[in-house]
Design an enzyme around this catalytic site. Structure first.
Site, short mmCIF file in Angstrom:
data_model
loop_
_atom_site.label_atom_id
_atom_site.label_comp_id
_atom_site.label_asym_id
_atom_site.label_seq_id
_atom_site.Cartn_x
_atom_site.Cartn_y
_atom_site.Cartn_z
CG PHE A 147 -0.21 0.37 2.52
CD1 PHE A 147 -0.03 1.69 2.91
CD2 PHE A 147 0.31 -0.62 3.34
CE1 PHE A 147 0.65 2.02 4.08
CE2 PHE A 147 0.98 -0.31 4.50
CZ PHE A 147 1.15 1.01 4.88
NE ARG A 197 -3.85 -2.21 4.59
CZ ARG A 197 -2.82 -2.47 5.40
NH1 ARG A 197 -1.78 -1.65 5.40
NH2 ARG A 197 -2.84 -3.51 6.20
CB CYS A 236 10.58 -0.47 2.91
SG CYS A 236 11.20 -0.04 1.28
#
Length: 499
Positions: A149, A177, A281
């Protein structure tokens, strides 16, 4: 309420399962559309249709495939504002951040215009008496991309672009999402000249994912998400004989040496730690100042910067620093981890646990938080928070700081801020982490290099985008050829006289 679709064979197709997932506007906490969850039969049919379409696409020469990529670049630039607003509405990112999401994906599509060069094989003449050897890079066939997402444009484009340029068909399972941008990108690829059926978008949950992992036609699987799911997908895909590249979680450390420019380091930590509400990330979630004096100076610089951060919905203008997190469950998990840090003895220097935005009380906003005196045994250090939380772990020495990053189970990205070239060089060579920044807080490589972590941040052998992507999405075929001796004089153009 809008009902979203799948994108199959170049058309928007309504789901048939009767199951839907709510798509929220995270700024106001309200459902704005419903996303269909595909059945195993719907998913399988999309794969089979993709396989049928892939044959002619693979037979097209690489230069013509590259022209589709070239056209896609123009269309994305044309629709940049519309796509960014669509992305922000479902994800919560600011408009500048949404455009950055799109731009970093666009750069990979630009790289894919060079597919004819990347797909060149190797040739050796006279490998033996009259023997020549050459290699060809040929597409895998049909591949699956299961995407997260947090980058609904960039991540699909990082995988779909190279896969298509190599001659594959792609079945994309985006995050339920925020699926609208992937659906819009599929439309643009068709407008750019991609044959219908070569790029399919199937919305779904575990049923769709497992169908892709088990389907005998799927030859390769790409995944980006959490480490437990990455490990599951890698194990199941490879057990079924598929090649797989699965990218998981991260806990990125930024080491601040005593000689670092402290203003530069503090500014870097603000952007890297709190941008996109920490839902990256490659976000820096751990600052590691070397020495207490360095730590005190760093905290002194960070606090006023954090307190000035503007948290608001993307509609409030381009000066918003970050918006809400993606779901109510994400917000609750982040606040739970913050509370665990307090309970386990960390010092919460900037505390926004009671943050509430007037007029948006139902939104999924989390204020910025700064911890000091975090230790490696705490949950906020061990787990990926994926929120606007920066933890400070004080190290007594350079060696201790390096050891912290090296000992953590994740190995996605890291950085060091220093003026000492020797320390920077030593750090870059020794660290067991896939991407390293030297006075660069988020060391995401450009499209013509590869992106990927080490340790539990990555399962597989080849990274995302760059040369590795062309290796992952192709198989090498090697041909050894020898031709028998024949007539060397060439053609004859005169009638022979009759005997």
């Amino acid at each position: 309420m809008q009902e979203l679709t799948h994108f199959i064979n170049g058309e928007h197709v309504k789901g048939t399962s009767g199951r839907f997932s709510d798509v929220f506007n995270p700024a106001i906490g309200e459902v704005q559309s419903s996303c269909p969850m595909a059945t195993a039969a719907e998913t399988s049919k999309a794969v089979e249709d993709a396989a049928a379409a892939q044959v002619a696409w693979a037979a097209m020469n690489p230069q013509r495939r590259a022209r589709v990529m070239m056209a896609m670049v123009g269309l994305m630039n044309r629709d940049m504002n519309k796509l960014a607003e669509m992305l922000s509405r479902e994800h919560g990112k600011t408009i500048p951040d949404a455009k950055g999401d799109l731009q970093r994906g666009l750069e990979v599509i630009e790289y894919c215009i060079g597919a004819p060069h990347m797909l060149k094989g190797e040739y050796t003449d006279d490998a033996g008496p009259g023997i020549d050897i050459f290699s060809m890079r040929q597409p895998v066939g049909v591949v699956a991309a299961i995407m997260p997402f947090n980058f609904p444009a960039m991540m699909p484009l990082w995988h779909v672009g190279p896969a298509l340029a190599c001659g594959n068909a792609v079945v994309l399972k985006p995050s339920e999402r925020d699926p609208s941008v992937p659906l819009a990108l599929a439309e643009l690829f068709v407008e750019a000249g991609l044959p219908k059926g070569v790029f399919q978008v199937v919305n779904g949950d575990k049923e769709a994912v497992d169908t892709l992992l088990d389907h005998e036609i799927i030859g390769g699987v790409s995944f980006v998400g959490s480490t437990p799911i990455a490990q599951y997908i890698y194990s199941r895909a490879t057990a079924n004989g598929k090649r797989a590249q699965c990218f998981g979680g991260a806990k990125n450390h930024l080491i601040v040496m005593p000689d670092a420019d402290m203003d530069q380091a503090a500014d870097a930590l603000i952007g890297a730690g709190f941008g996109a509400a920490g839902e990256r990330c490659m976000a820096v979630s751990v600052a590691v100042p070397v020495g207490d004096e360095t730590a005190d100076r760093l905290i002194e610089k960070l606090v006023p910067r954090i307190e000035k951060l503007r948290v608001a919905p993307y509609t409030d203008g381009d000066d918003v620093d970050f918006g809400p997190v993606v779901t109510r469950e994400a917000k609750e998990r982040i606040l739970g981890l913050i509370q665990s840090g307090v309970d386990q003895g960390a010092k919460l220097v900037v505390d926004n646990r009671d943050f509430s935005l007037q007029g948006y009380e139902n939104g999924f906003f989390v204020g910025p938080h700064l911890f000091d005196h975090v230790t490696p045994d705490m949950d906020i250090y061990k787990q990926e928070i994926f929120g606007p939380v920066l933890s400070t772990v004080r190290a007594a020495s350079y060696e201790e700081a390096v050891g912290l990053a090296m000992d953590h189970e994740y190995g996605n990205g890291t950085a060091i801020f220093t003026r000492d070239g020797d320390a920077a060089r030593d750090f870059a060579h020794r660290i067991n982490i896939g991407m390293v920044g030297i006075n660069v807080p988020i060391p995401v490589p450009l499209a013509y290099h590869t992106f990927g972590g080490w340790k539990k941040s990555m399962f597989g052998d080849l990274n995302q985008h760059g040369p590795d992507s062309f290796k992952f999405y192709t198989r090498t075929k090697t041909v050894t050829a020898r031709w028998p001796s024949g007539i060397k004089e060439g053609g004859e153009f005169n009638f022979k006289a009759m005997d």
